[in-house]
Design a protein around this motif. Structure first.
Motif, mmCIF file in Angstrom:
data_model
loop_
_atom_site.group_PDB
_atom_site.id
_atom_site.type_symbol
_atom_site.label_atom_id
_atom_site.label_comp_id
_atom_site.label_asym_id
_atom_site.label_seq_id
_atom_site.Cartn_x
_atom_site.Cartn_y
_atom_site.Cartn_z
ATOM 1 N N SER A 27 -27.015 -35.624 3.013
ATOM 2 C CA SER A 27 -26.472 -36.881 3.513
ATOM 3 C C SER A 27 -24.944 -36.812 3.602
ATOM 4 N N MET A 28 -24.360 -37.747 4.354
ATOM 5 C CA MET A 28 -22.915 -37.811 4.514
ATOM 6 C C MET A 28 -22.254 -38.383 3.264
ATOM 7 N N ALA A 32 -17.237 -39.909 5.459
ATOM 8 C CA ALA A 32 -17.904 -39.583 6.713
ATOM 9 C C ALA A 32 -18.771 -40.748 7.186
ATOM 10 N N GLY A 112 -17.370 -37.559 10.840
ATOM 11 C CA GLY A 112 -18.387 -38.606 10.847
ATOM 12 C C GLY A 112 -18.266 -39.490 12.065
#
Length: 224
Positions: A27-28, A32, A112
């Protein structure tokens, strides 16, 4: 927009802890995610929740249904809070993590953001004016490192040293204003469904990307 309660610092801390679990390691990070959500909020048309969730979480498998509900709720609230911040007069507090000397503090945030640009439908270049969209994306392309990467991969000249530091400094200087400018550029399109005037034809998936990277559009700003 959802009427869910605003995120507190403790909520962001909780989200960060949840996303740090091994099974959600794709996951970010929060910086992001904020970049992603800024691009989602700024897109020419609303981006479905399931699309941006897929980008935010990457390859993942929740440990339980309760964890899925909690993570999803926090992400939705984070997304809504980001949109509220962009729309507010006081603007948005940009999230970032400390970096090592020589690294760019806004690189992950901007990456992102570019992911968020890539999942828009219609895409930014199809919906808007190529020259304007290029100008809006240039600071994010520069600070994320994508501009340099594309130049080196395509064999285009790239000046390092003082010239590169100046380019990065100029991108940082306009970064905050550009985040707001992009949001307002698409406002009529999102809210009133008024299309932006285009100069030239639609960009095809196999056409050169208008950003000047030298890559096909589908492998650059149209990826996602």
């Amino acid at each position: 927009m959802s009427s869910a309660p605003r995120l507190a610092t403790s909520d962001l801390d909780r989200l960060e802890a949840l996303l740090s679990a091994d099974h959600l390691q794709d996951s970010m990070t929060l910086d992001a995610l904020q970049g992603l959500f800024c691009a989602v909020a700024s897109a020419p048309a609303p981006v479905p929740q399931e699309r941006w969730l897929a980008s935010a979480l990457g390859h993942h498998a929740f440990a339980s249904a309760d964890e899925e509900r909690e993570v999803t709720d926090l992400l939705v609230r984070f997304c809504n809070d980001t949109a509220r911040g962009l729309a507010a007069e006081e603007g948005l507090d940009i999230l970032s993590y400390p970096v090592e000397e020589g690294e760019e503090e806004l690189a992950v945030w901007c990456e992102g953001y570019l992911v968020g640009v890539a999942i828009a439908d219609p895409d930014w270049f199809t919906a808007g004016d190529d020259e304007t969209v290029n100008e809006l994306l240039l600071p994010f392309m520069t600070l994320s490192g994508r501009l340099k990467e594309h130049a080196l991969e395509s064999g285009e000249p790239w000046e390092e040293g003082e010239a590169e530091r100046t380019l990065m400094a100029e991108a940082r200087e306009v970064f905050y204003d550009t985040v707001e400018e992009a949001y307002h550029y698409w406002f009529d399109s999102r809210i009133n469904r008024i299309p932006q005037k285009r100069e030239g034809g639609k960009v095809g998936r196999n056409d050169p990307c208008p950003c000047g990277s030298g890559k096909k559009y589908k492998a650059c700003c149209g990826a996602g």
